[in-house]
Design an enzyme around this catalytic site. Sequence first.
Site, PDB file in Angstrom:
ATOM      1  CE  LYS A 142      33.898  49.710  40.835  1.00  0.00           C
ATOM      2  NZ  LYS A 142      33.858  48.219  40.925  1.00  0.00           N
ATOM      3  CD  GLU A 157      50.389  53.305  41.132  1.00  0.00           C
ATOM      4  OE1 GLU A 157      51.074  52.625  40.353  1.00  0.00           O
ATOM      5  OE2 GLU A 157      50.874  54.188  41.851  1.00  0.00           O
ATOM      6  CB  CYS A 195      50.289  45.506  37.721  1.00  0.00           C
ATOM      7  SG  CYS A 195      51.001  45.769  39.360  1.00  0.00           S
ATOM      8  CD  GLU A 233      48.428  44.162  32.295  1.00  0.00           C
ATOM      9  OE1 GLU A 233      47.369  44.769  32.098  1.00  0.00           O
ATOM     10  OE2 GLU A 233      49.117  44.294  33.322  1.00  0.00           O
TER      11      GLU A 233
HETATM   12  P1  NAD Z   1      39.878  46.790  35.493  1.00  0.00           P
HETATM   13  O1  NAD Z   1      40.372  48.069  34.960  1.00  0.00           O
HETATM   14  O2  NAD Z   1      39.022  45.940  34.643  1.00  0.00           O
HETATM   15  O3  NAD Z   1      39.034  47.027  36.834  1.00  0.00           O
HETATM   16  C1  NAD Z   1      39.590  47.714  37.933  1.00  0.00           C
HETATM   17  C2  NAD Z   1      38.466  48.368  38.705  1.00  0.00           C
HETATM   18  O4  NAD Z   1      37.896  49.380  37.891  1.00  0.00           O
HETATM   19  C3  NAD Z   1      37.339  47.435  39.103  1.00  0.00           C
HETATM   20  O5  NAD Z   1      36.888  47.778  40.387  1.00  0.00           O
HETATM   21  C4  NAD Z   1      36.286  47.738  38.057  1.00  0.00           C
HETATM   22  O6  NAD Z   1      34.982  47.455  38.468  1.00  0.00           O
HETATM   23  C5  NAD Z   1      36.487  49.218  37.865  1.00  0.00           C
HETATM   24  N1  NAD Z   1      35.978  49.749  36.597  1.00  0.00           N
HETATM   25  C6  NAD Z   1      35.787  49.104  35.414  1.00  0.00           C
HETATM   26  N2  NAD Z   1      35.297  49.949  34.494  1.00  0.00           N
HETATM   27  C7  NAD Z   1      35.176  51.164  35.092  1.00  0.00           C
HETATM   28  C8  NAD Z   1      34.725  52.442  34.654  1.00  0.00           C
HETATM   29  N3  NAD Z   1      34.291  52.644  33.409  1.00  0.00           N
HETATM   30  N4  NAD Z   1      34.756  53.462  35.538  1.00  0.00           N
HETATM   31  C9  NAD Z   1      35.193  53.282  36.792  1.00  0.00           C
HETATM   32  N5  NAD Z   1      35.612  52.082  37.267  1.00  0.00           N
HETATM   33  C10 NAD Z   1      35.608  51.036  36.425  1.00  0.00           C
HETATM   34  O7  NAD Z   1      41.153  45.992  35.996  1.00  0.00           O
HETATM   35  P2  NAD Z   1      41.200  44.559  36.654  1.00  0.00           P
HETATM   36  O8  NAD Z   1      40.943  43.543  35.614  1.00  0.00           O
HETATM   37  O9  NAD Z   1      40.356  44.553  37.875  1.00  0.00           O
HETATM   38  O10 NAD Z   1      42.710  44.487  37.142  1.00  0.00           O
HETATM   39  C11 NAD Z   1      43.729  44.087  36.325  1.00  0.00           C
HETATM   40  C12 NAD Z   1      44.486  45.282  35.814  1.00  0.00           C
HETATM   41  O11 NAD Z   1      44.956  46.053  36.904  1.00  0.00           O
HETATM   42  C13 NAD Z   1      45.711  44.896  35.032  1.00  0.00           C
HETATM   43  O12 NAD Z   1      45.821  45.728  33.905  1.00  0.00           O
HETATM   44  C14 NAD Z   1      46.841  45.150  36.008  1.00  0.00           C
HETATM   45  O13 NAD Z   1      48.085  45.374  35.400  1.00  0.00           O
HETATM   46  C15 NAD Z   1      46.339  46.335  36.732  1.00  0.00           C
HETATM   47  N6  NAD Z   1      47.001  46.488  38.037  1.00  0.00           N
HETATM   48  C16 NAD Z   1      47.885  47.510  38.204  1.00  0.00           C
HETATM   49  C17 NAD Z   1      48.571  47.636  39.411  1.00  0.00           C
HETATM   50  C18 NAD Z   1      49.556  48.754  39.647  1.00  0.00           C
HETATM   51  O14 NAD Z   1      49.916  48.989  40.807  1.00  0.00           O
HETATM   52  N7  NAD Z   1      50.008  49.448  38.628  1.00  0.00           N
HETATM   53  C19 NAD Z   1      48.343  46.714  40.421  1.00  0.00           C
HETATM   54  C20 NAD Z   1      47.420  45.686  40.207  1.00  0.00           C
HETATM   55  C21 NAD Z   1      46.747  45.598  39.010  1.00  0.00           C
END
Ligand code: NAD
Length: 487
Positions: free
Chosen positions: A179, A255, A289, A387
């Site tokens: 997804k 992650e 991140c 963050e």
């Molecule tokens: P997010 O958690 O809002 O969304 C990530 C994904 O999860 C999206 O595809 C979203 O649609 C999905 N999602 C949202 N709610 C959900 C639910 N209830 N159940 C299942 N899936 C759901 O994050 P974002 O805004 O897309 O990304 C930014 C975040 O990602 C930041 O916190 C960043 O630090 C983190 N990040 C971490 C890494 C790492 O390797 N540790 C890398 C990149 C980004």
Amino acid sequence: MPAAKSPRDIETRLFINGEFVESSDGKTFDLKSPMTHEVVAQVSEASESDANAAVAAAKAAFPAWSALGPKERAKYFKKLATLIVEARHELAYLEAISMGRPVSGYFDAFAAADSFNHYAEAGMLALGTSSLNTPGYMNFTLRQPYGVAAAIIPWNVPVLFLALKTAPALITGNTVVLKSSEKAPLTSAKVAHLIQEAGFPPGVFNIITGHGQVSGHVLSHHMDVRVLSFTGSERTGRLIQTAAAKSNLKPVILELGGKSPAVIFEDADLEKAAAETQHSIQWNSGQVCMANSRIYVQESIAEAFVESFKQKFQAVAAGDPTDEKTNHGPLADEMQYDRVRSYIDVGKESGKRILGIDHEAGRQNGFIIQPTIFLETPEDAKVMKEEIFGPVVNINTFRTEDEAIAKANNTEFGLYAAVYTKNIDRALRVAKALEAGTVGVNCTSPTGARDMPFGGYKASGQGREGLTVSMDNFLETKSVLVKVEES
Ligand code: NAD
């Protein structure tokens, strides 16, 4: 030149069981350019029944796919890697118009292709162990795929995350439902075309998109999803772990976010430290991140460091992300822009702001946030703890090594940390003491090493990803105990 020039050329459908389909209930969502605010695509939003159909397709494809050897699976990988590299300009363009990543410096296609090429070879290394340590027995382990693996990815580096999760899952014999993020669905949909062209059997590799509610929720609760790899926010990570616990206790690899510190000692190469730490928090407009969003500088060099950092940080070329000259694009969307703005407003109350412009001007010219520095912010302030995910950095000072370590570790996150010093003993002491999954010594994020595990301490995640460990995330271990009768 990008192949996709108009909305008509852009794929917006779901890829289920080898076919492109509109969402079953006809629902779409508007994807707007964060630069021009125009609708660039109307994207099919996966419904509950679409997410279920994707899982069912993956489940049906599993027996045949898992029966293949890794060499046979690898044929599709090599073809896909070539196609992804060929499509790199289009992928860069699609990312620029959906979430604002500047096309300059778009590396994701090469990195994703590397990943598929690597696992094409590494699949043969998914091995078990054997033991003669129990008299009368010849025991061994089998490594076996889970079945249907789900991958849920964020919007900041989508094609890379797609590859880092799906390649190890598929090569080990699992079938996949990915997804993509609702903020950046276009490149995953484009890759779906390449998957089809590479000839993957129907159902092996499914790609859907939509918001967390509904499709993410369905995948994380699904009884037929046997393992789930997630990259995204801490908040969503918690929801996914809860969903796993409430459903079939599927293992989850998480992650998550960070609040990464960089510690600069007075004997460091100041110019290098300033250049690298500013790049860390500026690249991708700070939407990374592992970006070093907290910098601790030894008091004696603080003034010179801040001056150098400031000059470099404000020298960005902000603007249209489709322009090759731009290296500072808008934030991904209005929600992200408003979120970062609100942190800046709060930060102004708690610390001394020395860069950053009027927000409203930014909104009219795309959701661009100018590089922003806060100084002298109390350690317990909101902007030091949470963050922000934008080009906003806190620079504070310290006197002693112990103080630096205590401040750096004073966070619930633990994704990445950096230390700059020429003293090797101090470098190693501090590297050991910092609570983070990766520590850079005289380097900082986004520096990484593909053969080193990547992941977070504390609330930055659970499990590790990387070339040496990711296949393990998608393999069960079965112990086979064979009693051998004496002759
Ligand atoms: P997010 O958690 O809002 O969304 C990530 C994904 O999860 C999206 O595809 C979203 O649609 C999905 N999602 C949202 N709610 C959900 C639910 N209830 N159940 C299942 N899936 C759901 O994050 P974002 O805004 O897309 O990304 C930014 C975040 O990602 C930041 O916190 C960043 O630090 C983190 N990040 C971490 C890494 C790492 O390797 N540790 C890398 C990149 C980004």
